[in-house]
Design a protein around this motif. Structure first.
Motif, PDB file in Angstrom:
ATOM      1  N   GLU A   1       0.741  -1.122  -0.037  1.00  0.00           N
ATOM      2  CA  GLU A   1      -0.072  -0.046  -0.039  1.00  0.00           C
ATOM      3  C   GLU A   1       0.820   1.344   0.144  1.00  0.00           C
ATOM      4  O   GLU A   1       0.398   2.241  -0.665  1.00  0.00           O
ATOM      5  CB  GLU A   1      -0.882   0.009   1.096  1.00  0.00           C
ATOM      6  N   ALA A   2       1.830   1.196   0.735  1.00  0.00           N
ATOM      7  CA  ALA A   2       3.117   2.341   0.859  1.00  0.00           C
ATOM      8  C   ALA A   2       3.714   2.519  -0.495  1.00  0.00           C
ATOM      9  O   ALA A   2       4.603   3.679  -0.522  1.00  0.00           O
ATOM     10  CB  ALA A   2       3.697   2.188   2.042  1.00  0.00           C
ATOM     11  N   GLU A   3       3.658   1.561  -1.650  1.00  0.00           N
ATOM     12  CA  GLU A   3       4.715   1.737  -2.599  1.00  0.00           C
ATOM     13  C   GLU A   3       5.914   1.686  -2.077  1.00  0.00           C
ATOM     14  O   GLU A   3       6.834   2.669  -2.160  1.00  0.00           O
ATOM     15  CB  GLU A   3       4.292   3.027  -3.395  1.00  0.00           C
ATOM     16  N   THR A   4       6.696   0.729  -1.946  1.00  0.00           N
ATOM     17  CA  THR A   4       7.996   0.496  -1.249  1.00  0.00           C
ATOM     18  C   THR A   4       9.014   0.231  -2.260  1.00  0.00           C
ATOM     19  O   THR A   4       8.915  -0.831  -3.091  1.00  0.00           O
ATOM     20  CB  THR A   4       7.963  -0.648  -0.111  1.00  0.00           C
ATOM     21  N   TRP A   5      10.107   1.029  -2.219  1.00  0.00           N
ATOM     22  CA  TRP A   5      11.410   0.893  -3.049  1.00  0.00           C
ATOM     23  C   TRP A   5      12.382   0.199  -2.169  1.00  0.00           C
ATOM     24  O   TRP A   5      12.698   0.764  -1.091  1.00  0.00           O
ATOM     25  CB  TRP A   5      11.745   2.248  -3.618  1.00  0.00           C
ATOM     26  N   LEU A   6      12.838  -0.586  -2.746  1.00  0.00           N
ATOM     27  CA  LEU A   6      14.124  -1.425  -1.987  1.00  0.00           C
ATOM     28  C   LEU A   6      15.421  -1.323  -2.980  1.00  0.00           C
ATOM     29  O   LEU A   6      15.369  -1.547  -4.291  1.00  0.00           O
ATOM     30  CB  LEU A   6      13.897  -2.616  -1.584  1.00  0.00           C
ATOM     31  N   ILE A   7      16.548  -1.192  -2.489  1.00  0.00           N
ATOM     32  CA  ILE A   7      17.852  -1.108  -3.144  1.00  0.00           C
ATOM     33  C   ILE A   7      18.988  -1.967  -2.671  1.00  0.00           C
ATOM     34  O   ILE A   7      19.070  -1.906  -1.525  1.00  0.00           O
ATOM     35  CB  ILE A   7      18.364   0.408  -3.478  1.00  0.00           C
ATOM     36  N   GLY A   8      19.542  -2.681  -3.535  1.00  0.00           N
ATOM     37  CA  GLY A   8      20.603  -3.459  -3.203  1.00  0.00           C
ATOM     38  C   GLY A   8      20.396  -4.455  -2.018  1.00  0.00           C
ATOM     39  O   GLY A   8      19.553  -5.250  -2.119  1.00  0.00           O
ATOM     40  N   ASP A   9      21.048  -4.215  -0.893  1.00  0.00           N
ATOM     41  CA  ASP A   9      21.029  -5.069   0.156  1.00  0.00           C
ATOM     42  C   ASP A   9      19.647  -5.144   1.046  1.00  0.00           C
ATOM     43  O   ASP A   9      19.274  -6.050   1.594  1.00  0.00           O
ATOM     44  CB  ASP A   9      22.280  -5.067   1.075  1.00  0.00           C
ATOM     45  N   GLU A  10      19.065  -4.046   0.650  1.00  0.00           N
ATOM     46  CA  GLU A  10      17.789  -3.821   1.347  1.00  0.00           C
ATOM     47  C   GLU A  10      16.580  -4.835   0.639  1.00  0.00           C
ATOM     48  O   GLU A  10      15.783  -5.367   1.552  1.00  0.00           O
ATOM     49  CB  GLU A  10      16.922  -2.382   0.936  1.00  0.00           C
ATOM     50  N   ILE A  11      16.932  -5.172  -0.469  1.00  0.00           N
ATOM     51  CA  ILE A  11      15.871  -6.292  -0.943  1.00  0.00           C
ATOM     52  C   ILE A  11      16.411  -7.592  -0.438  1.00  0.00           C
ATOM     53  O   ILE A  11      15.257  -8.539  -0.200  1.00  0.00           O
ATOM     54  CB  ILE A  11      16.395  -6.224  -2.664  1.00  0.00           C
ATOM     55  N   VAL A  12      17.454  -7.965   0.007  1.00  0.00           N
ATOM     56  CA  VAL A  12      17.722  -9.214   0.476  1.00  0.00           C
ATOM     57  C   VAL A  12      17.395  -9.094   2.221  1.00  0.00           C
ATOM     58  O   VAL A  12      16.721 -10.061   2.511  1.00  0.00           O
ATOM     59  CB  VAL A  12      19.568  -9.423   0.626  1.00  0.00           C
ATOM     60  N   ASP A  13      17.499  -7.907   2.649  1.00  0.00           N
ATOM     61  CA  ASP A  13      17.076  -7.815   4.226  1.00  0.00           C
ATOM     62  C   ASP A  13      15.447  -8.138   4.132  1.00  0.00           C
ATOM     63  O   ASP A  13      15.009  -8.626   5.135  1.00  0.00           O
ATOM     64  CB  ASP A  13      17.557  -6.329   4.719  1.00  0.00           C
ATOM     65  N   ALA A  14      14.813  -7.422   3.336  1.00  0.00           N
ATOM     66  CA  ALA A  14      13.430  -7.653   3.021  1.00  0.00           C
ATOM     67  C   ALA A  14      12.842  -9.066   2.759  1.00  0.00           C
ATOM     68  O   ALA A  14      11.603  -9.352   3.114  1.00  0.00           O
ATOM     69  CB  ALA A  14      12.787  -6.412   2.090  1.00  0.00           C
ATOM     70  N   GLY A  15      13.629  -9.910   2.309  1.00  0.00           N
ATOM     71  CA  GLY A  15      13.361 -11.305   1.891  1.00  0.00           C
ATOM     72  C   GLY A  15      12.956 -11.623   0.715  1.00  0.00           C
ATOM     73  O   GLY A  15      12.813 -12.571   0.406  1.00  0.00           O
ATOM     74  N   PHE A  16      12.905 -10.428  -0.330  1.00  0.00           N
ATOM     75  CA  PHE A  16      12.498 -10.633  -1.702  1.00  0.00           C
ATOM     76  C   PHE A  16      13.739 -11.293  -2.360  1.00  0.00           C
ATOM     77  O   PHE A  16      13.554 -11.820  -3.644  1.00  0.00           O
ATOM     78  CB  PHE A  16      12.029  -9.516  -2.122  1.00  0.00           C
ATOM     79  N   ALA A  17      14.962 -11.401  -1.908  1.00  0.00           N
ATOM     80  CA  ALA A  17      16.188 -11.664  -2.502  1.00  0.00           C
ATOM     81  C   ALA A  17      16.830 -12.540  -1.749  1.00  0.00           C
ATOM     82  O   ALA A  17      16.838 -12.164  -0.276  1.00  0.00           O
ATOM     83  CB  ALA A  17      16.890 -10.653  -3.367  1.00  0.00           C
ATOM     84  N   ASP A  18      17.691 -13.503  -2.107  1.00  0.00           N
ATOM     85  CA  ASP A  18      18.343 -14.443  -1.401  1.00  0.00           C
ATOM     86  C   ASP A  18      19.931 -13.974  -1.215  1.00  0.00           C
ATOM     87  O   ASP A  18      20.541 -14.420  -0.314  1.00  0.00           O
ATOM     88  CB  ASP A  18      18.186 -16.022  -1.859  1.00  0.00           C
TER      89      ASP A  18
END
Length: 408
Positions: A182-199
């Protein structure tokens, strides 16, 4: 239709949609472009429009060539597009028996983030971008409250399907993920991993991003994306990631307008690697290709393409303006088969009409000559009997007239 708007190797992958069998059980899929149900076509001609598209139709057609692969690498660089198309591609990838590795080589936003979550392993780079947001629908026409209520229910269902895909990948709570969406969340680099969307964060590779000055477009690994429909583009964080990930930090620039930090943030940009390598060097025009130019000067390519599109629309509109006085086959030919402008079409129509008139006159003259009409007298000449009778009648009439005269 509900819509989520819209590799690094040593040598950047050409931005295309492609499926390739590499042999030995290895295969790769390159997904660069806008996610769509099918590639768009010209309304009048039916020909495919220029652009970089990821279509479900073509995806399914090409997938058969790698059905026996045991490991598939998906190179992804997309700002999204049609949600249903993204879900379809995600589900097809998940159903494959092969192990899937998704590499976010630029951006995986909107519907493309759904596709990314199909990977058994998702690999990102320090400059990779990942964005999640809620579904949206384009409306055109008139609707009553019941129609809009139904549409809202459909969008809510789409959002649930999106969150379910994210939950399956990240293992995170549905409510927490719903807040991110709902918040339109943008993630960059290691943030994507920390959020669980990348391994995995691959720090040995780079992903480059340049933000347009107007903030309505970005170029990731040479491919331009329209982000005008988004609200929270993190230009400052993108620039910081580019600066942190590259030794030539002087290529990252900030133009500050007065004391307005927002204005400074809107003008942060990072030059793509191809442009950095060429800076200060003479360009090798012999090796220059459209793809190279598109990667190095996307702004110039967009300007040329926009100007060409505008000119083409004006050309078609001008032809439509005189279409009523021109044969339909000539109008169709001038628009598509043998393109010409309205003035050229009008001249061609006049020349064709003149040729038709000249041909008509020539044909009529030939018909007259062949008919022998010149040898036919205007009236038939009388026979000898008819001539003698006419003379006798004339003599009788003269005699009568003479007698009447004498009698008088």
């Amino acid at each position: 239709m509900p819509r989520l708007f819209q590799p690094n190797k040593a040598k950047p992958i050409t931005p295309v949609f492609n499926v390739a069998d590499l042999g030995n059980g290895e295969a790769e899929i390159t997904l660069y472009g806008e996610v769509m149900e099918e590639s768009p076509k010209d309304y009048w001609s039916g020909e495919s429009l220029d652009g970089v598209y990821i279509s479900v139709q073509e995806f399914n057609e090409k997938l058969d060539s790698i059905k026996d692969a045991s490991h598939i690498t998906v190179h992804l660089n997309s700002c999204g597009g049609d949600l249903f198309a993204g879900l379809a591609i995600h589900n097809v990838l998940k159903a494959l028996p092969a192990t899937i590795t998704v590499k976010v080589e630029g951006i995986a936003a909107s519907a493309a983030s759904v596709i990314a979550c199909a990977g058994d392993e998702v690999v990102v780079m320090p400059g990779s971008i990942f964005m999640v947001h809620s579904a949206a629908a384009f409306l055109f026409g008139y609707y009553n409250s019941a129609d809009l209520t139904t549409m809202c229910s459909q969008i809510d269902a789409c959002n649930k399907s999106i969150v379910n895909v994210y939950a399956a990948k990240t293992g995170r709570d549905i409510a927490e993920l719903s807040e991110l969406v709902e918040a339109e969340t943008w993630l960059i680099g290691d943030e994507i991993v920390d959020a669980g969307f990348a391994d995995t964060l691959d720090e040995s590779s780079t992903s480059t991003t340049e933000v347009d000055e107007d903030g309505e477009g970005i170029v990731t690994n040479g491919l331009h994306h329209d982000v005008s429909a988004f609200h929270n583009l993190p230009t400052a964080r993108i620039a910081a990631a580019m600066k942190a990930g590259r030794p030539d930090t002087d290529k990252v620039t900030t133009e500050v307008e007065g004391d307005n930090p927002a204005a400074a943030d809107a003008h942060i940009s990072a030059a793509p690697p191809q442009a950095a390598e060429k800076e200060g060097e003479d360009m090798d025009y012999e090796s220059l290709t459209l793809d190279n130019l598109r990667a190095e000067r996307p702004d110039l390519i967009r300007e040329v393409e926009n100007a060409a599109a505008t000119a083409e629309r004006e050309r078609i509109a001008a032809i439509d303006g005189i279409a009523a006085s021109v044969p339909a086959d000539m109008v169709e030919d001038a628009k598509y088969a043998n393109p010409m402008d309205a003035a050229q079409l009008a001249l061609a129509a006049m020349q064709r009409d003149a040729q038709a008139r000249a041909a008509y006159v020539a044909d009529a003259k030939e018909d007259e000559d062949d008919s022998g009409a010149e040898d036919v007298p205007a009236a038939p000449e009388p026979s000898e009997e008819e001539d003698e009778e006419a003379k006798a009648k004339a003599e009788v009439a003269d005699a009568i007239a003479y007698v009447k005269k004498i009698g008088a």
